[in-house]
Motif scaffolding. Structure first.
Motif, PDB file in Angstrom:
ATOM      1  N   PRO A 103     -12.820  27.159  51.127  1.00  0.00           N
ATOM      2  CA  PRO A 103     -12.234  28.293  50.398  1.00  0.00           C
ATOM      3  C   PRO A 103     -12.629  28.341  48.919  1.00  0.00           C
ATOM      4  CG  PRO A 103     -10.565  27.242  51.764  1.00  0.00           C
ATOM      5  CD  PRO A 103     -11.781  26.356  51.796  1.00  0.00           C
ATOM      6  N   ALA A 104     -13.065  27.230  48.364  1.00  0.00           N
ATOM      7  CA  ALA A 104     -13.426  27.187  46.948  1.00  0.00           C
ATOM      8  C   ALA A 104     -14.875  27.545  46.679  1.00  0.00           C
ATOM      9  CB  ALA A 104     -13.151  25.783  46.398  1.00  0.00           C
ATOM     10  N   VAL A 105     -15.642  27.874  47.702  1.00  0.00           N
ATOM     11  CA  VAL A 105     -17.075  28.106  47.518  1.00  0.00           C
ATOM     12  C   VAL A 105     -17.339  29.175  46.467  1.00  0.00           C
ATOM     13  CG1 VAL A 105     -19.185  28.956  48.621  1.00  0.00           C
ATOM     14  CG2 VAL A 105     -17.830  27.198  49.735  1.00  0.00           C
ATOM     15  N   SER A 106     -16.705  30.333  46.576  1.00  0.00           N
ATOM     16  CA  SER A 106     -16.959  31.345  45.568  1.00  0.00           C
ATOM     17  C   SER A 106     -15.988  32.501  45.702  1.00  0.00           C
ATOM     18  CB  SER A 106     -18.379  31.882  45.700  1.00  0.00           C
ATOM     19  OG  SER A 106     -18.582  32.971  44.819  1.00  0.00           O
ATOM     20  N   ASP A 107     -15.480  32.947  44.574  1.00  0.00           N
ATOM     21  CA  ASP A 107     -14.646  34.151  44.570  1.00  0.00           C
ATOM     22  C   ASP A 107     -15.462  35.381  44.957  1.00  0.00           C
ATOM     23  OD1 ASP A 107     -12.419  32.711  43.772  1.00  0.00           O
ATOM     24  OD2 ASP A 107     -12.780  33.068  41.645  1.00  0.00           O
ATOM     25  N   ALA A 108     -16.771  35.325  44.791  1.00  0.00           N
ATOM     26  CA  ALA A 108     -17.636  36.464  45.108  1.00  0.00           C
ATOM     27  C   ALA A 108     -17.926  36.578  46.603  1.00  0.00           C
ATOM     28  CB  ALA A 108     -18.943  36.356  44.339  1.00  0.00           C
ATOM     29  N   LEU A 109     -17.645  35.521  47.347  1.00  0.00           N
ATOM     30  CA  LEU A 109     -17.924  35.512  48.788  1.00  0.00           C
ATOM     31  C   LEU A 109     -16.599  35.411  49.533  1.00  0.00           C
ATOM     32  CD1 LEU A 109     -20.917  33.024  48.574  1.00  0.00           C
ATOM     33  CD2 LEU A 109     -21.038  35.512  48.784  1.00  0.00           C
ATOM     34  N   HIS A 110     -15.954  36.547  49.711  1.00  0.00           N
ATOM     35  CA  HIS A 110     -14.580  36.601  50.196  1.00  0.00           C
ATOM     36  C   HIS A 110     -14.388  36.106  51.622  1.00  0.00           C
ATOM     37  CE1 HIS A 110     -13.666  38.629  46.497  1.00  0.00           C
ATOM     38  NE2 HIS A 110     -14.626  39.500  46.740  1.00  0.00           N
ATOM     39  N   GLY A 111     -15.444  36.029  52.420  1.00  0.00           N
ATOM     40  CA  GLY A 111     -15.330  35.552  53.793  1.00  0.00           C
ATOM     41  C   GLY A 111     -14.878  34.110  53.895  1.00  0.00           C
ATOM     42  N   PHE A 112     -15.041  33.348  52.832  1.00  0.00           N
ATOM     43  CA  PHE A 112     -14.656  31.938  52.847  1.00  0.00           C
ATOM     44  C   PHE A 112     -13.169  31.714  52.564  1.00  0.00           C
ATOM     45  CE2 PHE A 112     -19.236  31.569  51.770  1.00  0.00           C
ATOM     46  CZ  PHE A 112     -19.617  30.759  52.815  1.00  0.00           C
ATOM     47  N   ALA A 113     -12.472  32.714  52.077  1.00  0.00           N
ATOM     48  CA  ALA A 113     -11.100  32.541  51.587  1.00  0.00           C
ATOM     49  C   ALA A 113     -10.140  31.982  52.633  1.00  0.00           C
ATOM     50  CB  ALA A 113     -10.579  33.864  51.044  1.00  0.00           C
ATOM     51  N   ASP A 114     -10.253  32.403  53.883  1.00  0.00           N
ATOM     52  CA  ASP A 114      -9.314  31.969  54.919  1.00  0.00           C
ATOM     53  C   ASP A 114      -9.842  30.831  55.776  1.00  0.00           C
ATOM     54  OD1 ASP A 114      -7.426  33.846  54.158  1.00  0.00           O
ATOM     55  OD2 ASP A 114      -8.239  35.395  55.477  1.00  0.00           O
ATOM     56  N   MET A 115     -10.875  30.161  55.333  1.00  0.00           N
ATOM     57  CA  MET A 115     -11.467  29.069  56.109  1.00  0.00           C
ATOM     58  C   MET A 115     -10.686  27.772  55.883  1.00  0.00           C
ATOM     59  SD  MET A 115     -13.858  30.583  57.727  1.00  0.00           S
ATOM     60  CE  MET A 115     -14.909  29.275  58.322  1.00  0.00           C
ATOM     61  N   PRO A 116     -10.898  26.787  56.750  1.00  0.00           N
ATOM     62  CA  PRO A 116     -10.179  25.508  56.609  1.00  0.00           C
ATOM     63  C   PRO A 116     -10.515  24.781  55.304  1.00  0.00           C
ATOM     64  CG  PRO A 116     -11.205  25.689  58.765  1.00  0.00           C
ATOM     65  CD  PRO A 116     -11.718  26.836  57.947  1.00  0.00           C
ATOM     66  N   ARG A 117      -9.564  24.020  54.799  1.00  0.00           N
ATOM     67  CA  ARG A 117      -9.736  23.233  53.572  1.00  0.00           C
ATOM     68  C   ARG A 117     -10.450  21.930  53.916  1.00  0.00           C
ATOM     69  NH1 ARG A 117      -5.087  21.356  51.888  1.00  0.00           N
ATOM     70  NH2 ARG A 117      -5.989  20.575  49.967  1.00  0.00           N
ATOM     71  N   VAL A 118     -11.743  22.031  54.175  1.00  0.00           N
ATOM     72  CA  VAL A 118     -12.595  20.871  54.471  1.00  0.00           C
ATOM     73  C   VAL A 118     -13.829  20.945  53.578  1.00  0.00           C
ATOM     74  CG1 VAL A 118     -11.779  20.612  56.848  1.00  0.00           C
ATOM     75  CG2 VAL A 118     -13.776  22.062  56.380  1.00  0.00           C
ATOM     76  N   PHE A 119     -14.538  19.832  53.450  1.00  0.00           N
ATOM     77  CA  PHE A 119     -15.754  19.753  52.641  1.00  0.00           C
ATOM     78  C   PHE A 119     -16.713  20.856  53.068  1.00  0.00           C
ATOM     79  CE2 PHE A 119     -19.635  16.958  51.504  1.00  0.00           C
ATOM     80  CZ  PHE A 119     -19.590  17.317  50.170  1.00  0.00           C
TER      81      PHE A 119
END
Length: 142
Positions: free
Chosen positions: A25-41
């Motif tokens: 989820p921390a990858v990028s605010d510009a890439l919103h698809g990651f927001a709801d993904m699991p909190r893993v590396f």
């Protein structure tokens, strides 16, 4: 490259503890698809970690003004690593062809092998690279 230029057999190991800033989820605010993904590396940070480990391995062997840039990444990411675990990257320089450097890579967390594959870097003259980049920007009107 210096008199002690990189040679096959060079190895380096780095360690990194996964925190919230290194999760999917921390990858990028510009890439919103990651927001709801699991909190893993995140795979993006895994790749960056491997690149950094190779940069560290090569740094003492490069001439002043030389750098390396990543040109190829072929890595699996086969197991999830939760926040709090440590990831260890081990790289080995397995091939040198002119300015091209090929590394074998293995990454483990506290439980499993999480990644394996290869990463290639090329040695560049930083000043020459910057001039080419500036010319490309100018030609594109940026």
């Amino acid at each position: 490259m210096t008199g002690s230029s990189p040679r096959p057999g060079l190895t380096h190991t780095s360690r990194l503890t996964v925190d919230d800033g290194l999760t999917v989820p921390a990858v990028s605010d510009a890439l919103h698809g990651f927001a709801d993904m699991p909190r893993v590396f995140a795979t993006a940070y895994l790749v960056a970690f491997v690149e950094n480990t190779c940069i560290e391995a090569l740094a003492p062997l490069l001439d002043a003004g030389s750098r390396t840039v990543g040109t190829s990444v072929d890595l699996s990411h086969s197991a999830a690593t939760p926040v709090g675990m440590t990831v260890t990257a081990r790289v080995e320089l397995v091939e040198v062809e002119g300015r091209r450097l090929r590394f074998a890579v293995e990454c483990r967390d506290d439980s499993d092998v999480i990644s394996a594959g290869h990463h290639e870097r090329h040695v560049i003259d930083a000043a020459k690279f910057d001039r080419r980049l500036a010319a490309k920007q100018a030609a594109a009107g940026h």
